[in-house]
Write an enzyme that holds these catalytic residues in place. Structure first.
Site, PDB file in Angstrom:
ATOM      1  N   ASN A   9      -6.222  30.771  56.837  1.00  0.00           N
ATOM      2  CA  ASN A   9      -5.807  30.491  58.214  1.00  0.00           C
ATOM      3  C   ASN A   9      -5.726  28.971  58.329  1.00  0.00           C
ATOM      4  O   ASN A   9      -6.744  28.302  58.436  1.00  0.00           O
ATOM      5  CB  ASN A   9      -6.852  31.069  59.185  1.00  0.00           C
ATOM      6  CG  ASN A   9      -6.565  30.690  60.622  1.00  0.00           C
ATOM      7  OD1 ASN A   9      -5.493  30.168  60.933  1.00  0.00           O
ATOM      8  ND2 ASN A   9      -7.521  30.942  61.502  1.00  0.00           N
ATOM      9  N   LYS A  11      -4.551  27.260  60.703  1.00  0.00           N
ATOM     10  CA  LYS A  11      -4.659  26.778  62.085  1.00  0.00           C
ATOM     11  C   LYS A  11      -3.571  25.723  62.348  1.00  0.00           C
ATOM     12  O   LYS A  11      -2.470  25.841  61.809  1.00  0.00           O
ATOM     13  CB  LYS A  11      -6.070  26.239  62.350  1.00  0.00           C
ATOM     14  CG  LYS A  11      -7.147  27.248  61.934  1.00  0.00           C
ATOM     15  CD  LYS A  11      -8.522  26.899  62.388  1.00  0.00           C
ATOM     16  CE  LYS A  11      -9.482  27.968  61.877  1.00  0.00           C
ATOM     17  NZ  LYS A  11     -10.843  27.779  62.347  1.00  0.00           N
ATOM     18  N   HIS A  95      -7.902  35.909  67.096  1.00  0.00           N
ATOM     19  CA  HIS A  95      -8.820  34.918  66.516  1.00  0.00           C
ATOM     20  C   HIS A  95      -9.687  34.330  67.640  1.00  0.00           C
ATOM     21  O   HIS A  95      -9.226  34.194  68.780  1.00  0.00           O
ATOM     22  CB  HIS A  95      -8.006  33.809  65.825  1.00  0.00           C
ATOM     23  CG  HIS A  95      -8.882  32.876  65.060  1.00  0.00           C
ATOM     24  ND1 HIS A  95      -9.528  31.822  65.659  1.00  0.00           N
ATOM     25  CD2 HIS A  95      -9.256  32.859  63.750  1.00  0.00           C
ATOM     26  CE1 HIS A  95     -10.259  31.187  64.747  1.00  0.00           C
ATOM     27  NE2 HIS A  95     -10.110  31.802  63.584  1.00  0.00           N
ATOM     28  N   GLU A  97     -10.410  31.433  68.406  1.00  0.00           N
ATOM     29  CA  GLU A  97      -9.808  30.290  69.118  1.00  0.00           C
ATOM     30  C   GLU A  97      -8.777  30.779  70.135  1.00  0.00           C
ATOM     31  O   GLU A  97      -8.606  30.171  71.191  1.00  0.00           O
ATOM     32  CB  GLU A  97      -9.213  29.310  68.098  1.00  0.00           C
ATOM     33  CG  GLU A  97     -10.330  28.544  67.386  1.00  0.00           C
ATOM     34  CD  GLU A  97     -10.075  28.209  65.927  1.00  0.00           C
ATOM     35  OE1 GLU A  97      -8.903  28.177  65.501  1.00  0.00           O
ATOM     36  OE2 GLU A  97     -11.075  27.990  65.202  1.00  0.00           O
ATOM     37  N   GLU A 167     -15.763  37.561  62.273  1.00  0.00           N
ATOM     38  CA  GLU A 167     -15.965  36.113  62.233  1.00  0.00           C
ATOM     39  C   GLU A 167     -16.926  35.694  63.343  1.00  0.00           C
ATOM     40  O   GLU A 167     -16.516  35.517  64.503  1.00  0.00           O
ATOM     41  CB  GLU A 167     -14.637  35.398  62.455  1.00  0.00           C
ATOM     42  CG  GLU A 167     -13.597  35.687  61.403  1.00  0.00           C
ATOM     43  CD  GLU A 167     -12.562  34.571  61.337  1.00  0.00           C
ATOM     44  OE1 GLU A 167     -12.471  33.941  60.275  1.00  0.00           O
ATOM     45  OE2 GLU A 167     -11.879  34.319  62.327  1.00  0.00           O
ATOM     46  N   GLY A 173     -15.903  26.904  61.251  1.00  0.00           N
ATOM     47  CA  GLY A 173     -15.662  25.458  61.250  1.00  0.00           C
ATOM     48  C   GLY A 173     -16.920  24.607  61.307  1.00  0.00           C
ATOM     49  O   GLY A 173     -16.850  23.408  61.532  1.00  0.00           O
ATOM     50  N   SER A 213     -16.747  29.498  57.620  1.00  0.00           N
ATOM     51  CA  SER A 213     -17.276  28.531  56.642  1.00  0.00           C
ATOM     52  C   SER A 213     -17.436  29.111  55.231  1.00  0.00           C
ATOM     53  O   SER A 213     -18.405  28.816  54.543  1.00  0.00           O
ATOM     54  CB  SER A 213     -18.607  27.949  57.134  1.00  0.00           C
ATOM     55  OG  SER A 213     -18.410  27.259  58.353  1.00  0.00           O
ATOM     56  N   GLY A 235     -11.012  26.004  56.949  1.00  0.00           N
ATOM     57  CA  GLY A 235     -11.064  24.668  56.334  1.00  0.00           C
ATOM     58  C   GLY A 235     -10.820  24.646  54.830  1.00  0.00           C
ATOM     59  O   GLY A 235     -10.012  23.851  54.338  1.00  0.00           O
TER      60      GLY A 235
HETATM   61  P1  PGA Z   1     -13.526  28.148  58.718  1.00  0.00           P
HETATM   62  O1  PGA Z   1     -12.548  28.995  59.668  1.00  0.00           O
HETATM   63  O2  PGA Z   1     -13.417  28.728  57.331  1.00  0.00           O
HETATM   64  O3  PGA Z   1     -13.022  26.742  58.802  1.00  0.00           O
HETATM   65  O4  PGA Z   1     -14.907  28.320  59.273  1.00  0.00           O
HETATM   66  C1  PGA Z   1     -12.433  30.396  59.550  1.00  0.00           C
HETATM   67  C2  PGA Z   1     -11.503  30.931  60.603  1.00  0.00           C
HETATM   68  O5  PGA Z   1     -11.468  30.400  61.735  1.00  0.00           O
HETATM   69  O6  PGA Z   1     -10.773  31.900  60.366  1.00  0.00           O
END
Ligand code: PGA
Length: 254
Positions: A9, A11, A95, A97, A167, A173, A213, A235
């Site tokens: 992802n 983003k 998601h 977000e 998640e 993040g 993460s 990330g």
């Molecule tokens: P992250 O994001 O690996 O940066 O924690 C995961 C996601 O939001 O799908």
């Protein structure tokens, strides 16, 4: 047996030039991967670049969002038929977000899940509790609400085909993933719920990702858990080296 699936992802990262640069390196690094399904999730404007750049490979492509109407006066939105026409295989729906920054409701998310299926793509439905909800002991009730409403009205064959990504919002993040126990517990709870609402077979077939993460250093312990069939990676998916490492580590476990 469920095929493991590792999805990126991206983003709001990478323009077309940056995506091309990523692909040049990434394609080489994963060319011998055959037991893990790989998905890349770029921004809308970079989808065609990534679709073209993965032609002739087994890599699949996901959009990060979609609207549930096919056309009309909805300024700024993208319709499911536009994504399927481009050649998207998956769409990430709900998601955290989208839920927390853009105010998407469980009802919106359910309509999106249906819309994705109508255009013959596969939804990756994201669910997960916030830190406050976890501290208040509400993790299971939040997952139950998000999953039951997200899947509402689907038939068992659709659920068996789709992906659910657990998640926990507090692990996204932050660099601090959930512990293997918490990650497994969230995924097992989701699988059991699917078995209860649908049937055992559907529960056994639906693929569950953990997200939050995931990095090369914790991929082995997270991806080896019995109810986790893959990961949704933010990330660490931006760098071809770390993302391909997570994929290779997962392949070795199967
Ligand atoms: P992250 O994001 O690996 O940066 O924690 C995961 C996601 O939001 O799908």
């Amino acid at each position: 047996m469920r095929t493991p699936i590792i999805a990126a992802n991206w983003k709001l990262h990478k323009n077309r030039a940056e995506a091309k640069e990523f692909l040049n390196e990434f394609r080489e690094k994963v060319k011998y991967i055959s037991d893990v399904e790989i998905v890349l999730g770029p921004t809308f404007t970079t989808l065609d670049t990534v679709i073209e750049g993965t032609e002739g490979t087994e890599i699949n492509v996901a959009a990060q969002n979609v609207y549930y109407e096919q056309e009309g006066a909805f300024t700024g939105e993208i319709a499911p038929n536009m994504l399927s026409e481009l050649g998207c295989d998956y769409v990430i729906v709900g998601h955290s977000e989208r839920r927390h920054i853009f105010g998407e409701t469980d009802g919106d998310i359910n309509k999106k899940v249906h819309a994705v299926f109508e255009d013959e793509m596969t939804p990756i439905l994201c669910i997960g509790e916030t830190e406050d909800e976890r501290n208040e002991g509400k993790t299971q009730s939040v997952l139950k609400r998000q999953l039951e409403s997200g899947l509402d009205g689907l038939d068992p064959s659709q659920v068996a085909e789709m992906i659910v990504a657990y998640e926990p919002v507090w692990a996204i993040g932050t660099g601090e993933s959930a512990s293997p126990e918490d990650a497994q517990e969230g995924c097992k709870f989701s699988r059991d719920l699917v078995s209860e609402v649908y049937d055992e077979e559907t529960g056994e077939q639906v693929r569950l990702q953990y997200g939050g993460s995931i990095k090369p250093h914790n991929a082995e312990e997270l991806m080896s858990l019995p109810d986790i069939d893959g990961g949704l990676v933010g990330g660490a998916s931006l760098d071809p080296k770390s993302f391909s490492e997570i994929i290779s580590i997962t392949e070795e476990l199967y």
